[in-house]
Design a protein around this motif. Structure first.
Motif, PDB file in Angstrom:
ATOM      1  N   THR A 198      -4.235  43.155  22.354  1.00  0.00           N
ATOM      2  CA  THR A 198      -2.539  42.561  21.327  1.00  0.00           C
ATOM      3  C   THR A 198      -1.592  43.345  21.448  1.00  0.00           C
ATOM      4  O   THR A 198      -2.210  43.998  21.118  1.00  0.00           O
ATOM      5  N   MET A 199      -0.670  43.500  21.384  1.00  0.00           N
ATOM      6  CA  MET A 199       0.919  44.147  21.266  1.00  0.00           C
ATOM      7  C   MET A 199       1.735  42.949  20.591  1.00  0.00           C
ATOM      8  O   MET A 199       2.490  41.809  20.902  1.00  0.00           O
ATOM      9  N   ILE A 200       2.822  43.765  19.552  1.00  0.00           N
ATOM     10  CA  ILE A 200       4.085  43.856  19.035  1.00  0.00           C
ATOM     11  C   ILE A 200       4.465  44.305  19.401  1.00  0.00           C
ATOM     12  O   ILE A 200       4.766  45.456  18.590  1.00  0.00           O
ATOM     13  N   LEU A 201       5.998  44.414  19.538  1.00  0.00           N
ATOM     14  CA  LEU A 201       7.016  45.345  19.627  1.00  0.00           C
ATOM     15  C   LEU A 201       8.342  44.635  18.743  1.00  0.00           C
ATOM     16  O   LEU A 201       8.376  43.508  18.691  1.00  0.00           O
ATOM     17  N   VAL A 202       8.406  45.928  17.637  1.00  0.00           N
ATOM     18  CA  VAL A 202       9.518  44.941  17.149  1.00  0.00           C
ATOM     19  C   VAL A 202      10.697  45.905  17.943  1.00  0.00           C
ATOM     20  O   VAL A 202      10.284  46.344  18.450  1.00  0.00           O
ATOM     21  N   THR A 203      11.930  44.916  18.719  1.00  0.00           N
ATOM     22  CA  THR A 203      12.961  45.394  18.671  1.00  0.00           C
ATOM     23  C   THR A 203      14.324  44.526  17.954  1.00  0.00           C
ATOM     24  O   THR A 203      14.278  43.543  17.475  1.00  0.00           O
ATOM     25  N   PHE A 222       9.123  40.799  17.757  1.00  0.00           N
ATOM     26  CA  PHE A 222       9.777  40.633  17.283  1.00  0.00           C
ATOM     27  C   PHE A 222      10.908  40.813  17.446  1.00  0.00           C
ATOM     28  O   PHE A 222      11.670  42.041  17.286  1.00  0.00           O
ATOM     29  N   LEU A 223      12.157  39.869  17.507  1.00  0.00           N
ATOM     30  CA  LEU A 223      13.628  39.949  17.419  1.00  0.00           C
ATOM     31  C   LEU A 223      14.772  39.607  16.945  1.00  0.00           C
ATOM     32  O   LEU A 223      14.177  38.142  16.378  1.00  0.00           O
ATOM     33  N   GLY A 224      15.708  40.386  16.119  1.00  0.00           N
ATOM     34  CA  GLY A 224      16.405  40.171  14.828  1.00  0.00           C
ATOM     35  C   GLY A 224      17.134  41.272  14.970  1.00  0.00           C
ATOM     36  O   GLY A 224      17.290  42.494  15.079  1.00  0.00           O
ATOM     37  N   ASP A 241       5.807  37.924  25.660  1.00  0.00           N
ATOM     38  CA  ASP A 241       5.243  36.448  26.233  1.00  0.00           C
ATOM     39  C   ASP A 241       5.744  35.760  25.583  1.00  0.00           C
ATOM     40  O   ASP A 241       6.551  34.880  26.054  1.00  0.00           O
ATOM     41  N   ARG A 242       5.868  36.315  24.130  1.00  0.00           N
ATOM     42  CA  ARG A 242       6.820  34.538  23.346  1.00  0.00           C
ATOM     43  C   ARG A 242       7.453  36.055  22.430  1.00  0.00           C
ATOM     44  O   ARG A 242       6.605  37.242  22.200  1.00  0.00           O
ATOM     45  N   ILE A 243       8.997  35.355  21.358  1.00  0.00           N
ATOM     46  CA  ILE A 243       9.919  36.444  21.777  1.00  0.00           C
ATOM     47  C   ILE A 243       9.382  35.534  19.774  1.00  0.00           C
ATOM     48  O   ILE A 243       9.608  34.005  20.019  1.00  0.00           O
ATOM     49  N   VAL A 244       9.505  36.345  18.684  1.00  0.00           N
ATOM     50  CA  VAL A 244       9.935  35.041  17.390  1.00  0.00           C
ATOM     51  C   VAL A 244      10.969  35.764  17.210  1.00  0.00           C
ATOM     52  O   VAL A 244      11.726  37.119  16.521  1.00  0.00           O
ATOM     53  N   ALA A 275      12.926  42.924  24.759  1.00  0.00           N
ATOM     54  CA  ALA A 275      12.319  41.486  23.994  1.00  0.00           C
ATOM     55  C   ALA A 275      12.135  40.511  25.475  1.00  0.00           C
ATOM     56  O   ALA A 275      10.944  40.012  25.872  1.00  0.00           O
ATOM     57  N   MET A 276      12.948  40.164  25.906  1.00  0.00           N
ATOM     58  CA  MET A 276      13.025  38.957  27.500  1.00  0.00           C
ATOM     59  C   MET A 276      12.365  39.858  28.144  1.00  0.00           C
ATOM     60  O   MET A 276      11.386  38.965  28.694  1.00  0.00           O
ATOM     61  N   THR A 277      12.053  40.912  28.623  1.00  0.00           N
ATOM     62  CA  THR A 277      11.041  41.592  29.878  1.00  0.00           C
ATOM     63  C   THR A 277      10.177  42.192  29.634  1.00  0.00           C
ATOM     64  O   THR A 277       8.684  41.726  30.156  1.00  0.00           O
TER      65      THR A 277
END
Lengths: 360, 292
Positions: A186-191, A34-36, A202-205, A197-199
């Motif tokens: 399954t993993m979710i990263l907030v950043t 999750f990018l924003g 698999d997918r960026i939200v 996020a890019m590195t």
């Protein structure tokens, strides 16, 4: 392995709406970022999945279970907190074992899992230490270890690298990538750091203003931004966004910026009627050259392998261009810019993005 | 070079001099002169005669003094545990941001701002056998009044109840501020770790408060060994010396019998008791912390 289905989720704190009708599907074993920018609602969404925030409207499913009405401990998720949130008076081993003790896992099994996690994370010699005796990087690994021992369906990371210095952040990023390959979960990263996020993902939200702006693979987000916000937010330095008018030449849009024509490969056929077009150009598509669009250098950033040139076009429009690492361009110089229109993007008045066909 | 450095260091002492002078004049000098005084047979208005340790020898044979020492220890035992534990539970209950909790925090703290005179006045109206609130309630229920202040077995318990009521507020505030120092994300991590209410209290909250618990226990110990105002104003140490603590003994000997050498000797013993109690608590608790 469990996928996640987020359906029409909304959340408000008092009168402040933080998430508005967000829907998202995450496949099993997928790494999502999750990018924003700050305040976009990404951490709130993560905390709602973890169960640390209630859901005002909508549903969250993990695997085939609806979880939004379950307490955090029963959702099968593990969260790595931004500030680690280690229990300060417990040893590293106890920190990792606490959750397992609470659900009555047998002592031998707890010891086995803690030792396994310690081996994976190179914490072997530190199991008896208290968090206060660890460095930032070690604390981070303990926090990850605490998540691993639970064998969760879903790993959640809340800006896990933001408290580390630059060198350690890069190393931990690599470790996270290796861990991900080893754990197959399954993993979710907030950043808010697009490089993370890019590195890793698999997918960026990409999120902004309570809504999901775009979901896609890192290169898709970079090469085909859905709107002008995503285009500006992803990529460093930011994409040049220049006011333009467009006209049709041979079925493709030609943008006119500061009186000069830039031929794009964006098909005219797909473009809506709009009065306010903007042309999007990554700095690597604008090169300092002997001929081309005249510009004046405002500022020069020498990064070693390349040089970033912040210039102004003849009508005063600011533009960021690239030059070789050994560039001799200096502030105040009159230069020319060669623009690679084939990789340009167009954004309509509403901000929607239009790109060259992928085959082109 | 060395001399210059030394003189520079001495000039640095000027920064701490104002505090040091006040500390020496107002604390160390009275302490040392009190110690000196305890070796004299001295009258408040008359001469003094060096008697060595005779005052101390007399004290250890003085049944009134020994009774006051026993009373004081009994009182400390009655008050320090509740004053350490009850405020902790109040703080745990009131560590919320809603209005009800704020009102109750104010209510529980309000007694602490009253002077001992007001506190004893209120409690005398509650506890006195003739027309007191407790007596009226007992009468209404058809029972005899309980002689809270005139029964030698009850009077110290009554003093303890009054003192606990009076002193709850500050330890509660200390616990509340300590609770607010515990990062919220630790509690969230515990939630994700399936930790129930009691488990979280036992394994997360109480260890986080351990330093404050020690602080409150030592602080209350020092404070309650110096019990004076409540028995002085309600019972004057009676009945039959059952509520006379050490400080009241010192006051009576020094300012009623004017035997200040003897009073100073009793003061030294109280000082020694408080110092010893504090050191024991400190070492026991710090060792426990290290071993945990």
């Amino acid at each position: 392995m469990s996928g996640i289905d987020i359906k029409n989720v909304s959340k408000a704190f008092g009168t402040t709406q933080v998430l508005d009708d967000v829907s998202l599907q995450i496949a099993p074993n997928e790494f999502i970022a999750f990018l924003g920018p700050s305040g976009c609602g990404k951490t709130t969404l993560l905390r709602m999945i973890a169960g640390l925030e209630t859901v005002d409207a909508g549903e969250i499913h993990i695997g085939d279970r609806r979880v939004d009405d379950l307490p955090p401990g029963q959702r099968g998720v593990a969260l790595v907190f931004q500030n680690y949130a280690l229990y300060p008076h417990m040893s590293v081993a106890d920190n990792m074992a606490f959750g397992l003790k609470n659900i009555g896992v047998a002592k031998d099994e707890i010891r086995r899992r803690v030792e396994d996690a310690a081996r994976i994370l190179e914490l072997d010699g530190l199991l008896a230490r208290k968090p206060g005796e660890l460095s930032g990087g070690q604390k981070q690994r303990v926090a990850i270890g605490r998540a691993i021992v639970k064998n969760p369906d879903l790993f959640l990371f809340d800006e896990p690298l933001s408290n580390l210095d630059a060198a350690l952040r890069m190393r931990t990023r690599l470790e996270l990538a290796q861990l991900r390959r080893r754990l197959k979960a399954t993993m979710i990263l907030v950043t808010h750091d697009q490089v993370e996020a890019m590195t890793l993902a698999d997918r960026i939200v990409v999120m902004k203003d309570r809504k999901v702006q775009q979901v896609g693979s890192p290169m898709e987000i970079y090469a085909r931004p859905a709107n002008v916000f995503v285009a500006g937010f992803v990529g460093s330095p930011s994409m040049n966004i220049l006011k333009a008018t467009i006209q049709d030449e041979g079925g493709f849009a030609v943008a006119i910026v500061a009186g000069t024509k830039i031929a794009t490969r964006v098909p005219m056929a797909g473009l809506p009627a709009s009065d306010h077009w903007r042309l999007g150009l990554r700095p690597e598509c604008v090169k300092v050259s002997n001929d081309g669009h005249p510009a004046t250098v405002e500022f020069v950033e020498r990064l070693g392998e390349r040089t970033l040139v912040y210039a102004k076009l003849s009508d005063g429009t600011p533009v960021t261009a690239e030059d070789a690492g050994n560039s001799r361009v200096a502030m105040g110089d009159a230069i020319h810019l060669r623009i690679d229109g084939a990789r340009a993007h167009l954004f309509s008045g509403t901000g929607d993005g239009y790109h060259a066909d992928e085959a082109a | 070079m060395g001399a210059r450095a030394a003189s520079r260091q001495w000039s640095n002492a000027l920064f701490v001099a104002p505090y040091l002078i006040a500390y020496l004049c107002l604390l160390i000098f009275p302490l040392v002169s009190g110690m000196g005084l305890s070796l004299f047979k001295a009258d408040l208005f008359g001469g003094r005669e060096f008697v060595g340790l005779e005052n101390f020898a007399r004290l250890f044979k003085d049944t009134v003094f020994l009774q006051s020492v026993a009373n004081t220890f009994y009182f400390v035992l009655l008050t320090v545990p509740p004053l350490t534990v009850i405020p902790l539970f109040l703080a745990l209950l009131l560590n919320r941001s809603d209005r009800t909790a704020a009102i109750f925090r104010g209510v529980f703290f309000s007694s602490s701002v009253l002077s001992v005179t007001i506190v004893t006045l209120i409690w005398r109206m509650i506890l006195m056998t003739e027309g007191g609130l407790a007596a009226n309630i007992r009468h209404a229920m058809g029972f005899d009044a309980i002689p809270f202040l005139s029964d030698p077995n009850l009077v110290m318990i009554s003093m303890a109840i009054i003192t606990v009521w009076w002193c709850l507020g500050l330890p509660m505030m200390l616990y509340l501020s300590a609770l607010q120092q515990v990062p919220q994300d630790i509690y969230e991590a515990a939630e994700l770790d399936n930790s129930g209410w009691f488990r979280t209290l036992w394994s997360i909250t109480l260890p986080a408060l351990s330093r404050t618990v020690i602080l409150v226990a030592i602080f209350q110990c020092v404070l309650q060994f110096q019990l004076f105002g409540q028995p002085q104003l309600i019972t004057q140490g009676g009945p039959n010396g059952a509520s006379r603590p050490i400080v009241l003994f010192i006051f009576e000997v020094g300012f009623r019998r004017w035997d200040i050498g003897y009073a100073a000797a009793a003061s030294q013993i109280l000082f020694g008791i408080i110092l010893l109690a504090t050191l024991i608590q400190y070492f026991v608790t710090s060792r426990k912390q290290v071993s945990s």
